[in-house]
Design a protein around this motif. Structure first.
Motif, PDB file in Angstrom:
ATOM      1  N   LEU A  25       0.837  -1.200   0.000  1.00  0.00           N
ATOM      2  CA  LEU A  25       0.000   0.000   0.000  1.00  0.00           C
ATOM      3  C   LEU A  25       0.869   1.246   0.000  1.00  0.00           C
ATOM      4  CD1 LEU A  25      -2.615  -0.910   2.795  1.00  0.00           C
ATOM      5  CD2 LEU A  25      -2.912  -1.134   0.320  1.00  0.00           C
ATOM      6  N   SER A  26       0.375   2.293  -0.643  1.00  0.00           N
ATOM      7  CA  SER A  26       1.052   3.586  -0.580  1.00  0.00           C
ATOM      8  C   SER A  26       0.703   4.253   0.740  1.00  0.00           C
ATOM      9  CB  SER A  26       0.601   4.478  -1.738  1.00  0.00           C
ATOM     10  OG  SER A  26      -0.771   4.819  -1.589  1.00  0.00           O
ATOM     11  N   ILE A  70      -2.698   3.766   3.036  1.00  0.00           N
ATOM     12  CA  ILE A  70      -2.658   3.401   4.450  1.00  0.00           C
ATOM     13  C   ILE A  70      -3.470   4.401   5.269  1.00  0.00           C
ATOM     14  CG2 ILE A  70      -1.161   3.193   6.488  1.00  0.00           C
ATOM     15  CD1 ILE A  70       1.031   2.170   4.563  1.00  0.00           C
ATOM     16  N   LEU A  71      -3.291   5.694   4.979  1.00  0.00           N
ATOM     17  CA  LEU A  71      -4.005   6.724   5.741  1.00  0.00           C
ATOM     18  C   LEU A  71      -5.513   6.634   5.543  1.00  0.00           C
ATOM     19  CD1 LEU A  71      -1.689   9.852   5.390  1.00  0.00           C
ATOM     20  CD2 LEU A  71      -2.150   8.494   7.440  1.00  0.00           C
ATOM     21  N   THR A 113      -9.415  12.801   7.408  1.00  0.00           N
ATOM     22  CA  THR A 113      -8.885  13.714   6.392  1.00  0.00           C
ATOM     23  C   THR A 113      -7.972  14.747   7.046  1.00  0.00           C
ATOM     24  OG1 THR A 113     -10.847  15.102   6.663  1.00  0.00           O
ATOM     25  CG2 THR A 113     -10.895  13.435   4.911  1.00  0.00           C
ATOM     26  N   GLY A 114      -7.025  15.243   6.275  1.00  0.00           N
ATOM     27  CA  GLY A 114      -6.080  16.226   6.783  1.00  0.00           C
ATOM     28  C   GLY A 114      -4.743  15.634   7.175  1.00  0.00           C
ATOM     29  N   SER A 115      -4.655  14.298   7.211  1.00  0.00           N
ATOM     30  CA  SER A 115      -3.383  13.650   7.533  1.00  0.00           C
ATOM     31  C   SER A 115      -2.415  13.793   6.364  1.00  0.00           C
ATOM     32  CB  SER A 115      -3.610  12.175   7.849  1.00  0.00           C
ATOM     33  OG  SER A 115      -4.504  12.040   8.929  1.00  0.00           O
ATOM     34  N   ASP A 116      -1.132  13.687   6.663  1.00  0.00           N
ATOM     35  CA  ASP A 116      -0.096  13.977   5.667  1.00  0.00           C
ATOM     36  C   ASP A 116       0.579  12.692   5.169  1.00  0.00           C
ATOM     37  OD1 ASP A 116       2.291  14.770   4.312  1.00  0.00           O
ATOM     38  OD2 ASP A 116       2.218  16.689   5.348  1.00  0.00           O
ATOM     39  N   PRO A 117       0.265  12.246   3.945  1.00  0.00           N
ATOM     40  CA  PRO A 117       0.882  11.019   3.419  1.00  0.00           C
ATOM     41  C   PRO A 117       2.384  11.152   3.193  1.00  0.00           C
ATOM     42  CG  PRO A 117      -0.431  12.091   1.727  1.00  0.00           C
ATOM     43  CD  PRO A 117      -0.727  12.803   3.006  1.00  0.00           C
ATOM     44  N   GLU A 118       2.854  12.339   2.872  1.00  0.00           N
ATOM     45  CA  GLU A 118       4.290  12.508   2.638  1.00  0.00           C
ATOM     46  C   GLU A 118       5.086  12.246   3.909  1.00  0.00           C
ATOM     47  OE1 GLU A 118       7.570  15.722   0.945  1.00  0.00           O
ATOM     48  OE2 GLU A 118       5.613  16.435   1.638  1.00  0.00           O
ATOM     49  N   ARG A 168       5.804   4.766  -4.267  1.00  0.00           N
ATOM     50  CA  ARG A 168       6.338   3.826  -3.282  1.00  0.00           C
ATOM     51  C   ARG A 168       5.183   3.190  -2.524  1.00  0.00           C
ATOM     52  NH1 ARG A 168      11.898   4.984  -2.715  1.00  0.00           N
ATOM     53  NH2 ARG A 168      12.460   7.047  -3.533  1.00  0.00           N
ATOM     54  N   LYS A 169       5.192   1.863  -2.461  1.00  0.00           N
ATOM     55  CA  LYS A 169       4.205   1.135  -1.681  1.00  0.00           C
ATOM     56  C   LYS A 169       4.944   0.239  -0.687  1.00  0.00           C
ATOM     57  CE  LYS A 169       0.423   1.145  -5.041  1.00  0.00           C
ATOM     58  NZ  LYS A 169      -0.605   0.329  -5.741  1.00  0.00           N
TER      59      LYS A 169
END
Length: 364
Positions: free
Chosen positions: A52-53, A57-58, A64-69, A102-103
């Protein structure tokens, strides 16, 4: 390569190694973050472990509002320590023709953080090690060298760790859950690889807490007709009812219930040599001739090396020094043997059934 060039390369490597050591706190803190976010369970999803990317995952763990980077930065760093496996995929892009994503999936290390059907994993062990009260002690490790009479934990928090836990129900509950998550895999390995319970009818578990170890031993060895779960009165008062097990409250420094054999796990390592001798002497008094003390403890190797096992044992030794007892410690096989002989045990054997714990058998 010329000598001066070789020396230059060694100096570069040395500086790089110091950079890594100086920033090493990023590893446990990132691991702590992954556990708090329940990333392992999100990826595992009942056994699929599909890559999973960070964004995917998030979607499973956060609002909402979480930062995947930022999550990806943590995942990538822990990938370098073998917690995750990274899968780099190349996709077409209308801007430059291609783009990579990236996963991440779980390695065997990462799978230890997955919650099993019994609600157990190594995740609580990670969280337990990084609670605020414990973290406050770590900047004071040097004090254990300058003044070994008081643990860094005491200097940071004003009282010993076990007393502190007793006043903090959430901390105590987390510690017990952490110990259960670690104990079950070890006990399974021990019961498969060690047969020293054969012929034992009355078994005393010193520091048995909720009786989990006795439950597993009695199931594997029905010849053990009576189990005595021995711990502090306030601990056994909360222990569940287990068929064949009697809960007994007391103080191991004063006396220990009699039995054909006495079992303990991760008890001696948190006490000084003199305190260990007193505990073992009370065990000796409670055993018949031919009886035995079965102690499961971390055992340090004779030589130092950079293997995962040696590092884990040496790191655990510093944890004990910092949190529990400045002169409590992990010991070598020979040091345990000497402790046993000092209180009268005549025979000593060590059985390596797990990567971290060793079964130590002292016979009267």
């Amino acid at each position: 390569m010329a000598l001066n060039e070789e020396s230059a390369e060694k100096r570069k490597s040395a500086r790089l190694a110091i950079f890594e050591l100086a920033n090493m706190i990023s590893v446990p803190m990132s691991l702590n973050a992954i556990v708090r976010l329940k990333v392992a369970d999100a990826i595992w999803q009942g056994g699929s472990n599909a890559p999973l990317s960070a964004s995917q995952i998030l979607q499973r763990i956060a609002s909402t509002g979480s930062d995947p980077e930022n999550l990806q930065r943590i995942l990538r760093m822990l990938t370098s320590y073998g917690v995750f496996e990274e899968h780099l995929t190349i996709e077409s892009s209308p801007l430059d023709g291609s783009a990579s994503e990236r996963k991440y999936s779980l390695t065997e290390v990462g799978k230890t953080l997955v919650t099993d059907t019994e609600g157990l994993s190594y995740a609580p062990y990670v969280l337990q090690h990084h609670q605020d009260a414990l973290m406050k002690a770590w900047p004071l490790v040097h004090e254990a060298v300058l003044d070994p009479t008081t643990e860094p934990f005491v200097k940071a928090n004003g009282e010993p760790a076990y007393d502190y836990y007793g006043k903090q129900p959430e901390m105590n509950e987390l510690m017990l859950k952490a110990m259960s998550g670690v104990s079950v895999p070890f006990m399974e390995a021990m019961l498969d690889g060690y047969d020293g319970f054969k012929g034992v009818e009355r078994l005393v578990d010193v520091g048995g807490s909720a009786g989990d170890c006795l439950r597993m031993i009695l199931k594997k060895h029905p010849g053990v007709r009576q189990g005595i779960n021995f711990d502090l009165p306030e601990v056994v008062a909360k222990a569940p009812i287990i068929p064949g097990v009697t809960n007994v409250g007391g103080d191991m420094f004063k006396s220990i219930p009699v039995g054909d054999a006495i079992f303990m796990k991760w008890i001696l390592t948190t006490w000084t040599d003199n305190e260990c001798k007193l505990i073992m002497e009370n065990c000796y008094k409670a055993l018949p001739v031919g009886g035995k003390l079965i102690a499961c403890e971390p055992v340090l190797p004779k030589d130092s090396d950079d293997s995962h096992r040696t590092r884990a044992l040496l790191e655990g030794d510093i944890f004990v020094m910092t949190i529990y007892r400045a002169k409590g410690k992990h010991r070598t096989e020979e040091e345990f043997n000497q402790l046993g002989q000092s209180v009268g045990f005549s025979h000593f054997h060590a059985f390596y059934v797990d990567y971290f714990y060793t079964v130590l058998e002292f016979q009267k």
